[in-house]
Design an enzyme around this catalytic site. Structure first.
Site, PDB file in Angstrom:
ATOM      1  N   SER A   1       0.935   9.957   2.026  1.00  0.00           N
ATOM      2  CA  SER A   1       1.234   9.381   3.329  1.00  0.00           C
ATOM      3  C   SER A   1       2.731   9.261   3.615  1.00  0.00           C
ATOM      4  O   SER A   1       3.128   8.941   4.727  1.00  0.00           O
ATOM      5  CB  SER A   1       0.596   7.995   3.428  1.00  0.00           C
ATOM      6  OG  SER A   1       1.122   7.125   2.429  1.00  0.00           O
TER       7      SER A   1
ATOM      8  N   LYS B   1      10.332   4.560   4.220  1.00  0.00           N
ATOM      9  CA  LYS B   1       9.003   4.687   4.804  1.00  0.00           C
ATOM     10  C   LYS B   1       8.691   3.455   5.629  1.00  0.00           C
ATOM     11  O   LYS B   1       8.996   2.327   5.218  1.00  0.00           O
ATOM     12  CB  LYS B   1       7.977   4.852   3.677  1.00  0.00           C
ATOM     13  CG  LYS B   1       6.548   5.082   4.132  1.00  0.00           C
ATOM     14  CD  LYS B   1       5.650   5.303   2.921  1.00  0.00           C
ATOM     15  CE  LYS B   1       4.221   5.591   3.313  1.00  0.00           C
ATOM     16  NZ  LYS B   1       3.375   5.891   2.128  1.00  0.00           N
TER      17      LYS B   1
ATOM     18  N   SER C   1       0.745   9.468  -2.626  1.00  0.00           N
ATOM     19  CA  SER C   1       1.456   9.514  -1.354  1.00  0.00           C
ATOM     20  C   SER C   1       2.962   9.723  -1.451  1.00  0.00           C
ATOM     21  O   SER C   1       3.615   9.944  -0.431  1.00  0.00           O
ATOM     22  CB  SER C   1       1.177   8.237  -0.551  1.00  0.00           C
ATOM     23  OG  SER C   1      -0.154   8.232  -0.109  1.00  0.00           O
TER      24      SER C   1
END
Length: 485
Positions: free
Chosen positions: A149, A79, A173
């Protein structure tokens, strides 16, 4: 079967037995990225040369008879909140244009030492402050949200564009996009995985963890990540218990708590039915089901926002004042709202968190695991701002997705999500298992036992046009390819 279709565990076994070259695996995944990226946009940047170099190094070590680590040349996505030396950490934001990390984060360094090959940095909802990741499309249906996210990480794994990935989890997330894309996501105990070198959203709620195809894969990644780290002030000592799940499917003696409140309130009937079937499957494997009442539910949303909003604003204080126009409107509004919160509200949220954690630990003395839906509904349409429940209650899509995930962040307890079926539109459904601090081994054991009762999972049907002419990854293709567990 193409190499990119292999799970982490299967790929590592083939590499160690010389049935598969790490170079072949990395090339296969990079080819898959090239085919899927125009449709999904999971990646901020692809580090093909770096990945091939790592794969060649792993191949050389294996050829020389040396151990290449537990993740020998396994392609991973990180990420884009997680630092890798010399690579941008943008947080999927214009605020970070031109940024390059000076050093590896602890997590990236540990995975590299384990042999993993970085294929790229994956998209996040800007600075991890959202639950949809709007620039990325769901791997099963491009008209739906990826979840957030860590949406890019989840989509990449679901599509075969990464063998595993890392995400961060502040209010769900990791688990939300994992559930919406039909993969496994693990939010470890707070502090178990070091956060040094990871861009913060909310320091007291942030966690780092893996997104994988299988529960066994998640255990393998956690083994490489977990451990005390002096540079992370929240780092927790690692217990000596083995977290790797064994092949035993017998769950006799495991007490599984089934919530009688909160977790099945305002939940789509198809989601509830799939999760209850999965819970019944755990009982068939020997688990003892126990009704449990979730404590302090009326305070969950207020505590989550009362902690996250001011902490996020404090982190972004300088750039919010110097370059506010570079933030997306939804994130900028939240950051500006944080400047208006009184310190007393933040302190009250901290006190409530302490009481909530104490109450959850008391409940977890009665059971070993709590099983519940991960999210109350499957992936929403990308242009759908709200959900309306049968009783007339309206909530935003983001509020719905965070609602069932937030308690594990507030309390710091470990939580594992795994796929338990699909709805009629072919969209994945996830079940969440939560447990005591440092009880990842218990969650992984239960999840692995459940997983072994069903057929192997398929990747999301992405790439090329479906036989009926629909767009790749659309609902019709998803229904054709879905696996009902």
């Amino acid at each position: 079967m193409q190499p990119y279709e292999l799970s982490l565990t299967a790929a590592a076994d083939r590499i160690r037995t010389r049935q598969l070259s790490p170079v072949e695996l990395v090339d296969s995944v990079l080819d898959r990225i090239e085919r899927t990226e125009p449709h999904l946009r999971a990646y901020v940047t692809v580090t093909a040369d770096r990945a091939r170099s790592s794969a060649r190094r792993a191949e050389q070590e294996l050829s020389a008879g040396r151990a290449a680590g537990p993740l020998p040349g396994i392609p991973m996505g990180l990420k884009d909140m997680i630092d890798v030396a010399g690579v941008a950490t943008t947080g999927s934001s214009r605020v970070r244009e031109g940024h390059r990390a000076d050093a590896d984060s602890t997590a990236a360094a540990r995975l590299t030492a384990a042999g993993a090959a970085l294929v790229g940095k994956t998209h996040t909802h800007e600075f991890a402050y959202g639950l949809t990741t709007p620039q990325t499309r769901n791997a099963w249906d491009q008209e739906r949200v990826a979840g957030g996210s860590s949406g890019g990480s989840a989509v990449a794994v679901a599509a075969g564009a990464a063998t595993f990935a890392l995400g961060t989890d502040t209010g769900g997330s990791i688990r939300v996009p994992a559930a919406l894309n039909g993969i496994v996501g693990l939010k470890p105990t707070y502090g178990l995985v070091p956060r040094h070198g990871v861009t913060s959203l909310s320091w007291s709620l942030d966690h780092v963890g893996p997104l994988t195809r299988t529960v066994e894969d998640a255990a393998a990644v956690l083994a490489a990540l977990a451990g005390d780290a002096p540079r992370d002030p929240a780092s927790a000592p690692t217990p000596s218990t083995d977290r790797q799940p064994d092949a035993d499917m017998d769950l006799t003696g495991l007490r599984v708590g089934v919530p009688v409140n909160y977790y099945f309130d305002h939940v789509d009937p198809e989601v509830e039915a799939a999760v209850r079937r999965a819970v019944d499957r755990l009982a068939e494997l020997g688990a003892h089901l126990v009704d449990v009442e979730i404590p302090m539910t009326r305070y969950i949303q207020a505590v989550q926002w009362g902690l996250m909003v001011p902490e996020a604003t404090a982190y972004h204080e300088r750039t919010l004042r110097s370059v506010p126009e570079r933030y997306a409107a939804d994130v900028r509004i939240l950051l500006e709202a944080g400047e208006l919160m009184p310190a007393g509200d933040y302190l009250r949220a901290q006190r409530a968190r302490t009481l909530m954690r104490r109450s959850w630990l008391s409940t977890l003395e009665e059971v070993d695991v709590i099983a519940a839906p991960t999210v109350p509904t499957t992936a929403a349409k990308a242009d759908q701002p709200t959900l309306t429940w049968p009783d007339g209650t309206v909530e935003t899509v983001s509020d719905a997705y965070v609602r069932l995930s937030a308690p594990a962040n507030i309390t710091g307890l470990p939580a594992l999500t795994l796929p338990v079926g699909h709805d009629r539109a072919g969209m994945p459904i996830g079940m969440q298992l939560m447990g005591r601090p440092q009880s990842e081994a218990v969650l992984l054991r239960a999840g692995h036992a459940y997983e072994r009762t069903g057929p192997p999972r398929t990747l999301a049907p992405v790439g090329g046009t479906a036989p009926d002419g629909t767009a790749p990854g659309g609902p019709a293709a998803a229904v054709d390819a879905m696996t009902l567990l």
